[in-house]
Design a protein around this motif. Sequence first.
Motif, PDB file in Angstrom:
ATOM      1  N   THR A   1       0.859  -1.176   0.000  1.00  0.00           N
ATOM      2  CA  THR A   1       0.000   0.000   0.000  1.00  0.00           C
ATOM      3  C   THR A   1       0.900   1.232   0.000  1.00  0.00           C
ATOM      4  O   THR A   1       2.084   1.159   0.363  1.00  0.00           O
ATOM      5  CB  THR A   1      -0.893   0.032   1.252  1.00  0.00           C
ATOM      6  OG1 THR A   1      -0.064   0.182   2.412  1.00  0.00           O
ATOM      7  CG2 THR A   1      -1.724  -1.239   1.365  1.00  0.00           C
ATOM      8  N   PRO A   2       0.373   2.390  -0.404  1.00  0.00           N
ATOM      9  CA  PRO A   2       1.197   3.619  -0.347  1.00  0.00           C
ATOM     10  C   PRO A   2       1.763   3.875   1.048  1.00  0.00           C
ATOM     11  O   PRO A   2       2.916   4.304   1.193  1.00  0.00           O
ATOM     12  CB  PRO A   2       0.200   4.719  -0.758  1.00  0.00           C
ATOM     13  CG  PRO A   2      -0.778   4.010  -1.642  1.00  0.00           C
ATOM     14  CD  PRO A   2      -0.929   2.636  -1.055  1.00  0.00           C
ATOM     15  N   GLN A   3       0.973   3.582   2.080  1.00  0.00           N
ATOM     16  CA  GLN A   3       1.458   3.804   3.445  1.00  0.00           C
ATOM     17  C   GLN A   3       2.629   2.873   3.765  1.00  0.00           C
ATOM     18  O   GLN A   3       3.617   3.285   4.383  1.00  0.00           O
ATOM     19  CB  GLN A   3       0.324   3.586   4.446  1.00  0.00           C
ATOM     20  CG  GLN A   3       0.743   3.845   5.892  1.00  0.00           C
ATOM     21  CD  GLN A   3      -0.391   3.640   6.878  1.00  0.00           C
ATOM     22  OE1 GLN A   3      -1.494   3.298   6.486  1.00  0.00           O
ATOM     23  NE2 GLN A   3      -0.115   3.860   8.149  1.00  0.00           N
ATOM     24  N   GLU A   4       2.549   1.626   3.325  1.00  0.00           N
ATOM     25  CA  GLU A   4       3.638   0.672   3.566  1.00  0.00           C
ATOM     26  C   GLU A   4       4.897   1.096   2.830  1.00  0.00           C
ATOM     27  O   GLU A   4       6.015   0.942   3.355  1.00  0.00           O
ATOM     28  CB  GLU A   4       3.197  -0.734   3.145  1.00  0.00           C
ATOM     29  CG  GLU A   4       2.162  -1.351   4.087  1.00  0.00           C
ATOM     30  CD  GLU A   4       1.490  -2.600   3.513  1.00  0.00           C
ATOM     31  OE1 GLU A   4       0.891  -3.356   4.293  1.00  0.00           O
ATOM     32  OE2 GLU A   4       1.564  -2.812   2.274  1.00  0.00           O
ATOM     33  N   GLU A   5       4.709   1.637   1.631  1.00  0.00           N
ATOM     34  CA  GLU A   5       5.876   2.117   0.881  1.00  0.00           C
ATOM     35  C   GLU A   5       6.548   3.274   1.611  1.00  0.00           C
ATOM     36  O   GLU A   5       7.778   3.333   1.698  1.00  0.00           O
ATOM     37  CB  GLU A   5       5.432   2.546  -0.526  1.00  0.00           C
ATOM     38  CG  GLU A   5       5.055   1.383  -1.430  1.00  0.00           C
ATOM     39  CD  GLU A   5       4.603   1.859  -2.800  1.00  0.00           C
ATOM     40  OE1 GLU A   5       4.308   3.077  -2.941  1.00  0.00           O
ATOM     41  OE2 GLU A   5       4.518   1.020  -3.716  1.00  0.00           O
ATOM     42  N   ARG A   6       5.718   4.187   2.146  1.00  0.00           N
ATOM     43  CA  ARG A   6       6.288   5.325   2.875  1.00  0.00           C
ATOM     44  C   ARG A   6       7.032   4.864   4.123  1.00  0.00           C
ATOM     45  O   ARG A   6       8.012   5.497   4.544  1.00  0.00           O
ATOM     46  CB  ARG A   6       5.174   6.315   3.256  1.00  0.00           C
ATOM     47  CG  ARG A   6       4.605   7.097   2.079  1.00  0.00           C
ATOM     48  CD  ARG A   6       3.751   8.267   2.556  1.00  0.00           C
ATOM     49  NE  ARG A   6       2.581   7.832   3.317  1.00  0.00           N
ATOM     50  CZ  ARG A   6       1.409   7.543   2.752  1.00  0.00           C
ATOM     51  NH1 ARG A   6       1.252   7.653   1.428  1.00  0.00           N
ATOM     52  NH2 ARG A   6       0.390   7.174   3.505  1.00  0.00           N
ATOM     53  N   GLN A   7       6.588   3.769   4.712  1.00  0.00           N
ATOM     54  CA  GLN A   7       7.241   3.246   5.915  1.00  0.00           C
ATOM     55  C   GLN A   7       8.491   2.445   5.591  1.00  0.00           C
ATOM     56  O   GLN A   7       9.200   1.999   6.496  1.00  0.00           O
ATOM     57  CB  GLN A   7       6.264   2.363   6.699  1.00  0.00           C
ATOM     58  CG  GLN A   7       5.104   3.128   7.316  1.00  0.00           C
ATOM     59  CD  GLN A   7       4.088   2.199   7.977  1.00  0.00           C
ATOM     60  OE1 GLN A   7       3.825   1.104   7.497  1.00  0.00           O
ATOM     61  NE2 GLN A   7       3.539   2.640   9.096  1.00  0.00           N
ATOM     62  N   GLY A   8       8.776   2.261   4.290  1.00  0.00           N
ATOM     63  CA  GLY A   8       9.963   1.521   3.896  1.00  0.00           C
ATOM     64  C   GLY A   8       9.816   0.017   4.054  1.00  0.00           C
ATOM     65  O   GLY A   8      10.820  -0.712   4.119  1.00  0.00           O
TER      66      GLY A   8
END
Length: 583
Positions: A42-49
Amino acid sequence: MKYHVHRAVVIGSGTMGAAIAAHLANAGVPVTLLDIFPNQLTPQEERQGLTLADRQVKDRIVREGLERAQKSRPASFFTADHAALVSIGNLEDDLGVVAQADWVIEAIIENLGIKRQLMERIDALRKPQTIISTNTSGIPVFQIAEGRSESFRQHFLGTHFFNPPRYLKLLEIIPTADTLPEVVQAISHFGEYRLGKGIVPAKDTPNFIANRLAFGSAAFALDYFLENQYTVEEVDAITGPPIGNPKTATFRLIDLVGIDVWEHVGKNLAPAIPHDAHALRYLHSERVNHLIGTLVGRGSLGNKAKEGFYKEVRQPDGQKEFWALNLSSMEYQPSQKVRFESIGKVKDEENLGKRLQVLLAAEDRAGQLVKALTYQSLAYASERIPEIADTPKPIDDAMRWGFGREAGPFETWDMLGVAVTVSAMKNAGFQPAAWVDEMLKAGIESFYQYAGGTITGVYNPALGGYQAIERPAELILLKEKKDSGRLVKRNPSASLIDLGDGVACVEFHTKMNVMDDDIHNMIIEALDRIDAGEFEGLVVGNEADNFSAGANLFMVVMGAQSGMWDQLESAVKKLQALNMRMR
């Protein structure tokens, strides 16, 4: 071999799977809920690395499924604390928990190939005595176990829960030709005594019993509504409590189930029943399929989309309204009051048979609709014997427990009188199955055999006579106890009954079992008799539809209006003291 369910695994964390896991936890069973892992971030998971290999990501689907169950309304869990009994995992890292499980329930996508692949993996991990079941409703159960080991097939069966599992009583049990009888008995007993289910043994036929009958009659009903231009609100005003159905009636029920789910089940059922000309005629109805297809195509899927046959509309003042779909224009319109003379006549009648007799005799549009729906459903139910059940009992149990109805079709038929109803059905163009006429010609006038108001037998067309209904040895019927001289004392609101083995029972019998002073006094007397050594224990219970509606609020209001504050305070203190004494 004796089977016990101390640990369970549910595979599939969708609406049904997560809710089944929740109800196992409600029964005190530790359960592991598993599902597939995502194939993209998800975009949030990508932002969290995070990466797809991170456990937080791999458990996302199952975690979200459990969270939905925790937030569901009505609540899937008895209490928030019960959720602690549910562990989560994914099918790559955690399928090994199957090796410790006593019962594994599969509730994944309705795809035979995917189910078989999963069963192959389970077969390699399970203990010899592990029971495996599928919650499928659209795939033949025996096909899912094809190719598996003999031990797997002997311990494999269908366990079809109804949604929501915590609240709907029905559990259809579908063995295959290979399933061991003791496995069927074990799951049936666990389902009834631990999960609180009504167990209906079902044949491995398309959609089993409840959904098969429901869709066969619902397809007719939708076609009839459209042909005769009934409105959504007219239908729901007629087809709810007045005819023994829940308040969800027809269109509210379809919105609750999901219009896309409704379409999916109908499309899957039609090719599976080429021999069922009665149902196919309406499953292939162009006007019905156009209506359902249009709603699905525009995303009007029911409650989950906040619009289906009803639409949730917020007014400028924040008030929530539900507008009904105009089936001609396909636009939503504000709620309209619906009144029928015949419905008004039965609104205060508690007896279902008497309500139906009034409605079936009525000539208004409500009466016409009730005639069509009642006579078609009776005819169709009779046609499905012996295909889906050998006798009327599994059919009646399934329709009551699966859809919250007051009575099943054959129970309803008995209420109305079989012979007179058959004549009315034929005059209206609804022909019952030939075996019904044969039963009447043999001088048998009801589908059930009765003794003192208790059902003791059910008609079996293959036998040409009644078949005894097996009764659990531990079943206690309060009326039988009272009739046999075990009534100790009675007042206008309650009875004290000797159940035997040193146990007494206080039974309520006020309207809706509301609490009043007579009930309080009877419980106090029962407790006094226990203290005196006459009894050792007390059951406070009854056989009504509802245990108790609570305090008699009418009496409370009357007391308040009369300024009887001392008496009200005394009543509250008396109930509190009584509860503390029982505790």
